[in-house]
Design an enzyme around this catalytic site. Structure first.
Site, PDB file in Angstrom:
ATOM      1  N   HIS A   1      37.086  45.612  34.690  1.00 35.02           N
ATOM      2  CA  HIS A   1      38.050  44.841  35.318  1.00 35.02           C
ATOM      3  C   HIS A   1      37.406  43.485  35.850  1.00 35.02           C
ATOM      4  CE1 HIS A   1      40.696  42.883  38.270  1.00 35.02           C
ATOM      5  NE2 HIS A   1      40.051  43.595  39.228  1.00 35.02           N
TER       6      HIS A   1
ATOM      7  N   CYS B   1      44.523  46.819  39.802  1.00 40.51           N
ATOM      8  CA  CYS B   1      43.680  46.465  39.065  1.00 40.51           C
ATOM      9  C   CYS B   1      43.250  47.480  38.158  1.00 40.51           C
ATOM     10  CB  CYS B   1      42.289  46.133  39.823  1.00 40.51           C
ATOM     11  SG  CYS B   1      42.866  44.774  40.723  1.00 40.51           S
TER      12      CYS B   1
ATOM     13  N   ASN C   1      40.514  36.597  38.283  1.00 45.24           N
ATOM     14  CA  ASN C   1      40.802  38.002  38.337  1.00 45.24           C
ATOM     15  C   ASN C   1      42.392  38.297  38.503  1.00 45.24           C
ATOM     16  OD1 ASN C   1      41.755  40.526  39.727  1.00 45.24           O
ATOM     17  ND2 ASN C   1      40.037  40.404  41.127  1.00 45.24           N
TER      18      ASN C   1
END
Length: 318
Positions: A244, A119, A274
């Site tokens: 993020h 990520c 996500n």
């Protein structure tokens, strides 16, 4: 206010993004597992996410986003001499994604490599692109974050199925007389490597949600402040904060502790889920497209996730 840096060098010329067309809502998930819209929104803040169908790969997503960023930059494929792809969801490890993306975009014989810090990958890749241009190793760099997390998810496991999604975001980076990308702050907490893990090629992604949540909400706001300090930027002068897109509660906690009171906070997770390495460029590209952030304003990028790794920098919004 400008980024403070002793050596001028690089800036982002343009962003681009791509999302698959299939929308999966919380109600769709509740039909196949023990969950509901209220439960999902209260824990992660997501209402819906995009999932790529069979036959649409993470390479396909990257090509779409990269092509859009290239078009938005006003450059041609011939101008790009380095391609960096951040991803952790390739179906096969060889060959890499960057070479395939470059070829499909008509970029001839560039340097091409992948970065896998999950990520935080886009911020790592952006830092490498910035350094390559400043050192003279590249002139124009295409940086892409792309993920097809859906192929690594157990769709009966609500701990992961409600969170992760597919998508891609990209940026074209070029030379600049004044710095448009601040110094990177990066690091890792390798003792927590197994908090987010795919154990082998026959396993699904597993996440220790509480471990990740505690780490992100306690360890990362000092990193965000260090990024500002190293760039000589007061958090109050930020036009945008683009962390993020892991969890809405994590995003709001870091933003509050940072004190970026005048910044637009990216909350793309609500409708995009996500998307790991894709989430930061995807979110910022969409914010730019909607006119939510000013060209020339400063944005703080902060990636964090599996590894556990983190990285971030301040950029001038193209």
């Amino acid at each position: 206010m400008k980024i403070s840096q002793s050596v001028p060098g690089a800036r982002i010329l343009a962003f681009g993004h791509y999302q698959p067309s299939q929308v999966v809502t919380n109600d769709d998930l509740s039909a196949t597992m023990a969950t509901d819209d209220a439960w999902i929104q209260s824990r992660v803040g997501i209402k819906e996410r995009r999932i790529a169908p069979d036959g649409e790969s993470e390479i396909d997503l990257a090509v779409q986003a990269g092509g859009k960023a290239l078009a938005n930059s006003g450059l041609s494929a011939d101008d790009i001499d380095l391609v960096i792809v951040a991803t952790c969801t390739l179906e096969t490890q060889i060959p890499n994604a960057a070479g395939r993306v470059a070829t499909r975009l008509g970029i001839d014989s560039p340097g091409a490599f992948d970065v896998n810090t999950a990520c935080s990958g886009f911020c790592y890749a952006l830092a490498v692109a910035n350094d390559a241009i400043r050192a003279g190793s590249a002139t124009h760099v295409l940086v892409v974050g792309t993920e097809k997390l859906s192929q690594w998810i157990d769709w009966t496991d609500r701990a992961t199925a409600v969170i992760f999604a597919d998508g891609a975001g990209a940026a074209v980076v070029g030379p600049s007389d004044t710095p448009g990308i601040g110094p990177v702050v990066w690091g890792s907490a390798g003792d927590k490597y197994d908090a987010i893990i795919i154990k082998d090629r026959d396993s699904f992604l597993h996440q220790e949600g509480q471990t990740v949540f505690r780490w992100a909400t306690t360890a990362l706001h000092p990193v965000a402040r260090e990024i500002c300090d190293r760039a000589g930027v007061d958090p109050a002068d930020l036009a945008a904060f683009v962390p993020h897109q892991a969890n809405l509660r994590i995003i709001e906690t870091i933003a509050r502790k940072l004190g970026a009171d005048n910044a637009v906070i990216a909350k793309d997770i609500v409708l995009a889920g996500n998307t790991s390495a894709a989430s930061i460029p995807l979110a910022l590209s969409r914010m730019i497209e909607r006119g939510e952030v000013p060209s020339g304003g400063l944005a703080l990028l902060l990636g964090f996730g599996a590894g556990l790794t983190y990285a971030g920098q301040i950029i001038e919004i193209p």
